[in-house]
Design a protein around this motif. Structure first.
Motif, PDB file in Angstrom:
ATOM      1  N   UNK A 183       0.848  -1.181   0.000  1.00 10.94           N
ATOM      2  CA  UNK A 183       0.000   0.000   0.000  1.00 10.94           C
ATOM      3  C   UNK A 183       0.890   1.239   0.000  1.00 10.94           C
ATOM      4  N   UNK A 184       0.610   2.142  -0.868  1.00  8.83           N
ATOM      5  CA  UNK A 184       1.408   3.357  -0.977  1.00  8.83           C
ATOM      6  C   UNK A 184       1.006   4.375   0.083  1.00  8.83           C
ATOM      7  N   UNK A 185       1.988   5.131   0.533  1.00  9.80           N
ATOM      8  CA  UNK A 185       1.733   6.207   1.479  1.00  9.80           C
ATOM      9  C   UNK A 185       1.074   7.377   0.765  1.00  9.80           C
ATOM     10  N   UNK A 186       0.118   7.990   1.444  1.00 13.65           N
ATOM     11  CA  UNK A 186      -0.422   9.242   0.916  1.00 13.65           C
ATOM     12  C   UNK A 186       0.596  10.338   1.211  1.00 13.65           C
ATOM     13  N   UNK A 187       0.377  11.485   0.621  1.00 15.50           N
ATOM     14  CA  UNK A 187       1.275  12.609   0.877  1.00 15.50           C
ATOM     15  C   UNK A 187       1.270  12.975   2.366  1.00 15.50           C
ATOM     16  N   UNK A 188       0.084  12.974   2.968  1.00 15.60           N
ATOM     17  CA  UNK A 188      -0.019  13.282   4.396  1.00 15.60           C
ATOM     18  C   UNK A 188       0.742  12.251   5.229  1.00 15.60           C
ATOM     19  N   UNK A 189       0.588  10.990   4.914  1.00 15.81           N
ATOM     20  CA  UNK A 189       1.301   9.944   5.657  1.00 15.81           C
ATOM     21  C   UNK A 189       2.809  10.142   5.551  1.00 15.81           C
ATOM     22  N   UNK A 190       3.278  10.487   4.379  1.00 17.94           N
ATOM     23  CA  UNK A 190       4.706  10.735   4.208  1.00 17.94           C
ATOM     24  C   UNK A 190       5.138  11.919   5.081  1.00 17.94           C
ATOM     25  N   UNK A 191       4.362  12.988   5.060  1.00 19.96           N
ATOM     26  CA  UNK A 191       4.654  14.176   5.873  1.00 19.96           C
ATOM     27  C   UNK A 191       4.728  13.787   7.350  1.00 19.96           C
ATOM     28  N   UNK A 192       3.788  12.965   7.798  1.00 19.35           N
ATOM     29  CA  UNK A 192       3.735  12.560   9.209  1.00 19.35           C
ATOM     30  C   UNK A 192       4.956  11.766   9.649  1.00 19.35           C
ATOM     31  N   UNK A 193       5.599  11.108   8.725  1.00 16.97           N
ATOM     32  CA  UNK A 193       6.730  10.251   9.106  1.00 16.97           C
ATOM     33  C   UNK A 193       8.096  10.777   8.676  1.00 16.97           C
ATOM     34  N   UNK A 194       8.122  11.870   7.924  1.00 19.87           N
ATOM     35  CA  UNK A 194       9.411  12.340   7.406  1.00 19.87           C
ATOM     36  C   UNK A 194       9.722  13.810   7.670  1.00 19.87           C
TER      37      UNK A 194
ATOM     38  N   UNK B   4       2.478  23.389   9.140  1.00 18.75           N
ATOM     39  CA  UNK B   4       2.470  24.251   7.950  1.00 18.75           C
ATOM     40  C   UNK B   4       1.794  23.544   6.777  1.00 18.75           C
ATOM     41  N   UNK B   5       2.031  22.250   6.638  1.00 14.01           N
ATOM     42  CA  UNK B   5       1.416  21.479   5.554  1.00 14.01           C
ATOM     43  C   UNK B   5      -0.110  21.451   5.715  1.00 14.01           C
ATOM     44  N   UNK B   6      -0.587  21.201   6.932  1.00 17.79           N
ATOM     45  CA  UNK B   6      -2.034  21.157   7.186  1.00 17.79           C
ATOM     46  C   UNK B   6      -2.653  22.531   6.926  1.00 17.79           C
ATOM     47  N   UNK B   7      -1.986  23.579   7.370  1.00 16.92           N
ATOM     48  CA  UNK B   7      -2.502  24.935   7.152  1.00 16.92           C
ATOM     49  C   UNK B   7      -2.550  25.293   5.675  1.00 16.92           C
ATOM     50  N   UNK B   8      -1.560  24.830   4.913  1.00 17.60           N
ATOM     51  CA  UNK B   8      -1.504  25.134   3.480  1.00 17.60           C
ATOM     52  C   UNK B   8      -2.439  24.245   2.656  1.00 17.60           C
ATOM     53  N   UNK B   9      -2.854  23.121   3.237  1.00 21.33           N
ATOM     54  CA  UNK B   9      -3.710  22.161   2.532  1.00 21.33           C
ATOM     55  C   UNK B   9      -4.908  21.775   3.401  1.00 21.33           C
ATOM     56  N   UNK B  10      -5.841  22.695   3.580  1.00 24.86           N
ATOM     57  CA  UNK B  10      -6.951  22.418   4.505  1.00 24.86           C
ATOM     58  C   UNK B  10      -7.777  21.184   4.136  1.00 24.86           C
ATOM     59  N   UNK B  11      -7.740  20.779   2.896  1.00 24.01           N
ATOM     60  CA  UNK B  11      -8.511  19.604   2.483  1.00 24.01           C
ATOM     61  C   UNK B  11      -8.005  18.316   3.135  1.00 24.01           C
ATOM     62  N   UNK B  12      -6.757  18.290   3.585  1.00 23.15           N
ATOM     63  CA  UNK B  12      -6.219  17.068   4.197  1.00 23.15           C
ATOM     64  C   UNK B  12      -6.573  16.954   5.679  1.00 23.15           C
ATOM     65  N   UNK B  13      -7.209  17.971   6.245  1.00 24.66           N
ATOM     66  CA  UNK B  13      -7.597  17.925   7.652  1.00 24.66           C
ATOM     67  C   UNK B  13      -8.494  16.718   7.922  1.00 24.66           C
ATOM     68  N   UNK B  14      -9.428  16.474   7.018  1.00 18.29           N
ATOM     69  CA  UNK B  14     -10.330  15.320   7.156  1.00 18.29           C
ATOM     70  C   UNK B  14      -9.539  14.009   7.101  1.00 18.29           C
TER      71      UNK B  14
ATOM     72  N   UNK C 152      -2.896  21.557  15.533  1.00 16.05           N
ATOM     73  CA  UNK C 152      -3.292  22.335  14.349  1.00 16.05           C
ATOM     74  C   UNK C 152      -4.793  22.587  14.291  1.00 16.05           C
ATOM     75  N   UNK C 153      -5.472  22.327  15.389  1.00 11.29           N
ATOM     76  CA  UNK C 153      -6.915  22.598  15.427  1.00 11.29           C
ATOM     77  C   UNK C 153      -7.182  23.849  16.254  1.00 11.29           C
TER      78      UNK C 153
END
Length: 148
Positions: free
Chosen positions: A1-12, A20-30, A54-55
């Motif tokens: 299973x491939x990592x999503x962009x958010x998953x990669x951010x969370x681990x790297x 900053x990533x969550x703030x710049x990409x509000x759609x990934x909050x869900x 970030x909430x």
């Protein structure tokens, strides 16, 4: 299973970069919230850890998940319990869920094998709820005896 962009951010990346990533990409909050419930190591814990940073206070994006967070508390590992408690501390809990949450926090507090940070956060929730219901203060007083 491939990592999503958010998953990669969370681990790297560092937490500052995650926020900053969550703030710049509000759609990934869900997606962040959904990862908490996915029970996928290491993403679920990291998502819970990041969420409370970030909430907003009483964040409407989190509100619809309060009940699910509360009912999942007993099933979560300690590191996630600690962070979900921090999320719940930032939220207004409705009357129907307050009793359930208080009871679960009492159970966490009474379990002396739990890590201090988990117990501390559960005590903070109990005190917050007792602020609305002063009759609970006597119960909390009995729970702060030396054995605890």
């Amino acid at each position: 299973m491939n990592e999503s962009e958010l998953e990669w951010i969370l681990t790297h990346t560092f937490k500052k970069n995650m926020i900053e990533y969550i703030e710049a990409n509000p759609a990934v909050f869900e997606e962040l919230i959904q990862l908490i419930f996915a029970t996928r190591k290491p993403y679920s814990w990291r998502a819970a850890w990041l969420l409370w940073s970030c909430m907003d206070e009483n964040d409407p994006r989190v509100k619809k998940y309060i009940s699910r967070m509360i009912t999942s508390l007993p099933l979560l590992p300690d590191n996630m319990k600690k962070d979900i408690c921090l999320v719940l501390l930032k939220m207004e809990i409705d009357e129907d869920n307050e009793g359930i949450l208080f009871d679960q926090c009492v159970s966490i507090w009474e379990d002396q094998s739990k890590k201090p940070a988990v117990r501390h956060n559960s005590l903070k929730i109990m005190l917050k709820i007792a602020g609305k219901y002063p009759e609970l203060l006597s119960e909390i007083t009995s729970l702060t005896k030396d054995i605890y």
